[in-house]
Scaffold this active site. Structure first.
Site, short mmCIF file in Angstrom:
data_model
loop_
_atom_site.label_atom_id
_atom_site.label_comp_id
_atom_site.label_asym_id
_atom_site.label_seq_id
_atom_site.Cartn_x
_atom_site.Cartn_y
_atom_site.Cartn_z
N LYS A 160 1.00 -1.09 -0.03
CA LYS A 160 0.06 -0.03 -0.07
C LYS A 160 0.88 1.22 0.02
CE LYS A 160 -3.03 1.94 3.50
NZ LYS A 160 -3.35 3.57 3.12
N GLY A 195 -7.85 9.80 9.27
CA GLY A 195 -8.00 10.16 10.59
C GLY A 195 -9.10 11.07 11.03
N GLY A 254 -10.48 8.52 6.07
CA GLY A 254 -11.59 9.47 6.14
C GLY A 254 -13.09 8.88 6.74
#
Ligand SMILES: CC(=O)[C@@H](O)[C@H](O)COP(=O)(O)O
Length: 257
Positions: free
Chosen positions: A96, A157, A185
């Site tokens: 990732k 976050g 988010g």
């Protein structure tokens, strides 16, 4: 089933492993979420001798697939080096890819992201790029060799939920055959259900579960919301209308004697 590169998974929830109150709670949340993929930050878990080895062993014992991430990397060379270390440590081609461009919003540096994705894809990595909802950047990432895209829906976050539904809809419409995972988010199960109803393939989230009062219960709530959003998408939802449509058909007239 969801196909990510050449692997098939049935759960459409990918889980972050940071910020849990304890490793035990993380392990229970992973089980309750029924996730098959967790993402682990190589930089955090190997930094400063903070028990990284034990943490990684605990993750391995959960029997889930690890998607290592380059969280906290700020440039191409740092991200590429971190990805290579992750490949050695976890024995996986998956990465990732996060390349942060702004420290207030943790917004990706999309120019560096595309460059790093090109280098890593060329070296045999299967790259999951954390990106914005920008269509042009998405095209460049696909040209660079990515076969999965991970657009944010709000800053990492923030728990703000999908801030730009129009952009997400348009992304889904432009890339019908590409697995699209909303990453970052998401704050509530209803946010996750909303993006799944738009036709996104999966959701990756961390803070909303790790930071909940009861992370294990919240992991279960997210699992249900994601399944339900996916099922609704497949079932074909109605488009909203501006006028009323009677839900009870009226045939003929009542006769009052
Ligand atoms: C764990 C991880 O990879 C995060 O960087 C990810 O982007 C999730 O974001 P949220 O914490 O907002 O769910």
């Amino acid at each position: 089933m969801l196909t990510l590169y050449d692997s098939e998974v049935s759960s459409r929830l990918l889980l972050g492993t940071a910020r849990y109150p304890s490793p035990g709670i993380l392990a229970e949340a992973v089980k309750r979420s029924r996730t098959e993929i967790v993402t682990v930050s190589l930089r955090r878990e190997t930094a400063g001798g903070r028990g990284g080895g034990a943490f990684i062993e605990m993750i391995r014992a959960l029997g889930v697939r690890v998607l290592p991430n380059t969280a906290g990397c700020h440039g191409v060379s740092e991200a590429v080096l971190t990805a290579k270390m992750a490949r050695e440590l976890f024995g996986t081609k998956w990465i990732k890819l996060e390349v942060i461009g702004n420290d207030d919003t943790l917004q990706p540096d999309v120019f560096a992201l595309v460059e790093a994705a090109r280098i890593l894809s060329g070296e045999g990595f299967e790259v999951f790029p954390y990106t914005t909802d920008d269509l042009v950047v998405a095209e460049r990432l696909l040209e660079a060799g990515c076969r999965v895209l991970m657009p944010w829906c709000a800053p990492i976050g923030s728990a703000a939920g999908p801030l730009n539904l129009t952009a997400l809809r348009s992304m889904r419409a432009h890339f019908p055959g590409i697995p699209l995972i909303v990453d970052a988010g998401i704050g509530r199960p209803s946010h996750a259900a909303t993006v799944m109803e738009l036709g996104f393939d999966a959701v990756l989230l961390n803070t909303a579960i790790a930071g909940a009062f009861d992370p294990v219960a919240m992991a279960g709530a997210f699992a249900k919301a994601i399944e339900s959003g996916r099922e609704a998408f497949g079932a074909g939802m109605l488009e909203p209308r501006d006028v009323a449509v009677p839900s009870t058909p009226i045939i003929g007239k009542a006769v009052f004697a």
